[in-house]
Design a protein around this motif. Sequence first.
Motif, PDB file in Angstrom:
ATOM      1  N   VAL A   1       0.313 -10.903 -44.588  1.00 55.24           N
ATOM      2  CA  VAL A   1       1.742 -10.592 -44.679  1.00 55.24           C
ATOM      3  C   VAL A   1       2.544 -11.600 -43.867  1.00 55.24           C
ATOM      4  O   VAL A   1       3.575 -12.100 -44.316  1.00 55.24           O
ATOM      5  N   ILE A   2       2.061 -11.923 -42.680  1.00 52.48           N
ATOM      6  CA  ILE A   2       2.745 -12.934 -41.855  1.00 52.48           C
ATOM      7  C   ILE A   2       2.730 -14.289 -42.563  1.00 52.48           C
ATOM      8  O   ILE A   2       3.738 -14.993 -42.605  1.00 52.48           O
TER       9      ILE A   2
ATOM     10  N   GLY B   1       4.024 -13.434 -46.822  1.00 51.01           N
ATOM     11  CA  GLY B   1       5.082 -12.506 -47.171  1.00 51.01           C
ATOM     12  C   GLY B   1       6.374 -12.716 -46.432  1.00 51.01           C
ATOM     13  O   GLY B   1       7.292 -11.929 -46.535  1.00 51.01           O
ATOM     14  N   ASP B   2       6.472 -13.787 -45.658  1.00 48.23           N
ATOM     15  CA  ASP B   2       7.663 -13.995 -44.851  1.00 48.23           C
ATOM     16  C   ASP B   2       8.043 -15.471 -44.859  1.00 48.23           C
ATOM     17  O   ASP B   2       7.212 -16.320 -44.605  1.00 48.23           O
ATOM     18  N   GLU B   3       9.273 -15.733 -45.174  1.00 44.09           N
ATOM     19  CA  GLU B   3       9.790 -17.104 -45.097  1.00 44.09           C
ATOM     20  C   GLU B   3      11.007 -17.089 -44.185  1.00 44.09           C
ATOM     21  O   GLU B   3      12.102 -16.746 -44.625  1.00 44.09           O
ATOM     22  N   SER B   4      10.805 -17.362 -42.924  1.00 45.62           N
ATOM     23  CA  SER B   4      11.884 -17.406 -41.937  1.00 45.62           C
ATOM     24  C   SER B   4      12.668 -16.098 -41.870  1.00 45.62           C
ATOM     25  O   SER B   4      13.894 -16.097 -41.835  1.00 45.62           O
ATOM     26  N   GLY B   5      11.966 -14.995 -41.883  1.00 43.09           N
ATOM     27  CA  GLY B   5      12.608 -13.706 -41.726  1.00 43.09           C
ATOM     28  C   GLY B   5      13.087 -13.044 -42.995  1.00 43.09           C
ATOM     29  O   GLY B   5      13.642 -11.956 -42.959  1.00 43.09           O
ATOM     30  N   SER B   6      12.898 -13.675 -44.139  1.00 46.18           N
ATOM     31  CA  SER B   6      13.298 -13.047 -45.396  1.00 46.18           C
ATOM     32  C   SER B   6      12.159 -13.179 -46.401  1.00 46.18           C
ATOM     33  O   SER B   6      11.342 -14.088 -46.310  1.00 46.18           O
ATOM     34  N   PRO B   7      12.089 -12.256 -47.354  1.00 44.88           N
ATOM     35  CA  PRO B   7      10.992 -12.316 -48.319  1.00 44.88           C
ATOM     36  C   PRO B   7      11.096 -13.538 -49.221  1.00 44.88           C
ATOM     37  O   PRO B   7      12.194 -13.991 -49.529  1.00 44.88           O
TER      38      PRO B   7
END
Length: 109
Positions: free
Chosen positions: A67-68, A71-77
């Motif tokens: 997920v890290i 599932g995360d691109e600079s704090g947004s999905p």
Amino acid sequence: MPLSSGEAATKICPPQTIQHIQSVIKLTVTPSWVNSVPSNYGQASAGSIKADEWRTLATIYLPIALVILWGDESGSPPPPDNYFLRVLDHTMALFQAVTVACQNTMNNE
């Protein structure tokens, strides 16, 4: 959405992914009753992963790591058509199935 044949050739577990998973294993604090897994997971020196270690990986460490990572691109999905997000969705469904299959229940029958 199924993966296309061109996407199937994408390497989803390069050395950087294994290193990230190893880092999550080393840095994640778990209760004492959770069995450990080799912190050098993915390397030949870790040896064969036992069934209980696979369960621990699939229910604790891999969901956190992936997920890290995916599932995360600079704090947004990431965008919904992102290849790794779709792989993550399928992987999380598999992890949920593992969790359900490993639940211990008893009844009077």
